[in-house]
Design a protein around this motif. Structure first.
Motif, mmCIF file in Angstrom:
data_model
loop_
_atom_site.group_PDB
_atom_site.id
_atom_site.type_symbol
_atom_site.label_atom_id
_atom_site.label_comp_id
_atom_site.label_asym_id
_atom_site.label_seq_id
_atom_site.Cartn_x
_atom_site.Cartn_y
_atom_site.Cartn_z
ATOM 1 N N GLU A 46 0.613 -1.095 0.169
ATOM 2 C CA GLU A 46 0.008 0.010 -0.043
ATOM 3 C C GLU A 46 0.821 1.315 -0.131
ATOM 4 O O GLU A 46 0.350 2.363 -0.408
ATOM 5 N N ARG A 47 1.996 1.325 0.698
ATOM 6 C CA ARG A 47 2.947 2.268 0.690
ATOM 7 C C ARG A 47 4.003 2.274 -0.348
ATOM 8 O O ARG A 47 4.895 3.399 -0.228
ATOM 9 N N SER A 48 4.020 1.224 -1.220
ATOM 10 C CA SER A 48 5.082 1.406 -2.160
ATOM 11 C C SER A 48 5.135 2.042 -3.350
ATOM 12 O O SER A 48 3.713 2.445 -3.943
ATOM 13 N N LEU A 49 5.991 2.549 -3.794
ATOM 14 C CA LEU A 49 5.994 3.404 -5.145
ATOM 15 C C LEU A 49 5.690 2.369 -6.277
ATOM 16 O O LEU A 49 4.864 2.563 -7.239
ATOM 17 N N ALA A 50 6.322 1.476 -6.276
ATOM 18 C CA ALA A 50 6.034 0.272 -7.393
ATOM 19 C C ALA A 50 6.680 -1.249 -6.611
ATOM 20 O O ALA A 50 7.417 -0.966 -5.708
ATOM 21 N N TRP A 51 6.368 -2.274 -7.351
ATOM 22 C CA TRP A 51 7.047 -3.380 -7.112
ATOM 23 C C TRP A 51 6.922 -4.229 -8.694
ATOM 24 O O TRP A 51 6.145 -3.852 -9.137
ATOM 25 N N VAL A 52 7.866 -4.986 -8.507
ATOM 26 C CA VAL A 52 8.124 -5.876 -9.906
ATOM 27 C C VAL A 52 8.100 -7.200 -9.601
ATOM 28 O O VAL A 52 8.835 -7.778 -8.505
ATOM 29 N N THR A 53 7.328 -8.241 -10.314
ATOM 30 C CA THR A 53 7.311 -9.658 -10.091
ATOM 31 C C THR A 53 7.894 -10.239 -11.447
ATOM 32 O O THR A 53 7.895 -9.663 -12.426
ATOM 33 N N ALA A 54 8.226 -11.480 -11.348
ATOM 34 C CA ALA A 54 8.563 -12.228 -12.170
ATOM 35 C C ALA A 54 7.718 -13.788 -12.148
ATOM 36 O O ALA A 54 7.869 -13.989 -11.003
ATOM 37 N N ARG A 55 7.401 -14.279 -13.128
ATOM 38 C CA ARG A 55 6.570 -15.504 -13.357
ATOM 39 C C ARG A 55 7.129 -16.101 -14.329
ATOM 40 O O ARG A 55 7.490 -15.677 -15.498
ATOM 41 N N GLU A 57 5.716 -19.616 -16.364
ATOM 42 C CA GLU A 57 4.509 -20.282 -16.129
ATOM 43 C C GLU A 57 3.437 -20.440 -15.262
ATOM 44 O O GLU A 57 2.922 -20.885 -14.746
ATOM 45 N N GLY A 58 3.193 -18.981 -14.974
ATOM 46 C CA GLY A 58 2.297 -18.451 -14.118
ATOM 47 C C GLY A 58 2.759 -18.474 -12.499
ATOM 48 O O GLY A 58 1.968 -18.036 -11.568
ATOM 49 N N ARG A 59 4.138 -19.074 -12.355
ATOM 50 C CA ARG A 59 4.542 -19.340 -10.749
ATOM 51 C C ARG A 59 5.317 -17.916 -10.659
ATOM 52 O O ARG A 59 6.154 -17.718 -11.437
ATOM 53 N N LEU A 60 5.262 -17.351 -9.355
ATOM 54 C CA LEU A 60 5.842 -16.461 -8.911
ATOM 55 C C LEU A 60 7.402 -17.034 -8.549
ATOM 56 O O LEU A 60 7.574 -17.650 -7.695
ATOM 57 N N VAL A 61 8.488 -16.216 -9.323
ATOM 58 C CA VAL A 61 9.651 -16.765 -9.085
ATOM 59 C C VAL A 61 10.714 -15.580 -8.696
ATOM 60 O O VAL A 61 11.713 -15.721 -8.501
ATOM 61 N N GLY A 62 10.173 -14.248 -8.773
ATOM 62 C CA GLY A 62 10.980 -13.261 -8.284
ATOM 63 C C GLY A 62 10.131 -11.789 -7.965
ATOM 64 O O GLY A 62 8.997 -12.038 -8.354
ATOM 65 N N TYR A 63 10.765 -11.055 -7.118
ATOM 66 C CA TYR A 63 10.183 -9.868 -6.675
ATOM 67 C C TYR A 63 11.048 -8.954 -6.194
ATOM 68 O O TYR A 63 12.113 -9.366 -5.638
ATOM 69 N N VAL A 64 10.819 -7.663 -6.404
ATOM 70 C CA VAL A 64 11.499 -6.815 -5.557
ATOM 71 C C VAL A 64 10.584 -5.559 -5.418
ATOM 72 O O VAL A 64 9.702 -5.354 -5.934
ATOM 73 N N ASN A 65 10.789 -4.870 -4.231
ATOM 74 C CA ASN A 65 9.879 -3.807 -3.888
ATOM 75 C C ASN A 65 10.601 -2.522 -3.927
ATOM 76 O O ASN A 65 11.780 -2.407 -3.624
ATOM 77 N N VAL A 66 9.800 -1.444 -3.991
ATOM 78 C CA VAL A 66 10.450 0.027 -4.321
ATOM 79 C C VAL A 66 9.606 0.865 -3.291
ATOM 80 O O VAL A 66 8.537 1.193 -3.622
#
Length: 137
Positions: A46-55, A57-66
């Motif tokens: 809710e307070r993040s400027l952005a976040w990026v995910t990597a998938r 085949e539909g499975r979450l395999v990466g994440y970073v928060n800004v």
């Protein structure tokens, strides 16, 4: 007869600010961070400027928060890549995508704190070392 060949799917897809259920993020953190205990990520996102995910085949395999200060400073937090996906450049892709997302949203500076052994990784992402202070609370 030829042996069957397992073909790994294409490069994981990166998405900025997707809907991200706690169950998926907790599963990724449990795989990547020993001792992770389930939490609600909603207050963080809710307070993040952005976040990026990597998938893959539909499975979450990466994440970073800004995270950000509401102005021109943004902060990389929680760069996380599933152990099965490490050492293939995904972490660098995530951080670079996070930097671009922060730039597009008005940030002028992107900060990151890291342990010494991660310095080569963050240099690959484009960061340069700076002096900083840290106070444990």
């Amino acid at each position: 007869m030829a042996e069957p060949v397992t073909v790994e799917s294409a490069v994981p897809e990166l998405v900025v600010r997707p809907v991200l259920p706690d169950t998926e993020l907790n599963a990724l953190f449990a795989a990547a961070w020993p001792g992770h205990e389930e939490v609600s990520f909603a207050p963080v996102l809710e307070r993040s400027l952005a976040w990026v995910t990597a998938r893959r085949e539909g499975r979450l395999v990466g994440y970073v928060n800004v995270a950000w200060d509401g102005g021109v400073h943004a902060f990389v937090l929680d760069t996380t890549v599933h152990p099965d996906e490490r050492r293939r450049g995904l972490g660098v892709r995530l951080v670079r995508a996070a930097a671009e997302a922060a730039r597009e949203r008005g940030a002028q500076w992107l900060h990151v704190d890291f342990e010494p052994h991660l310095e080569p990784f963050y240099e690959q992402c484009g960061f340069r070392p700076t002096a900083a202070g840290l106070l444990a609370l």
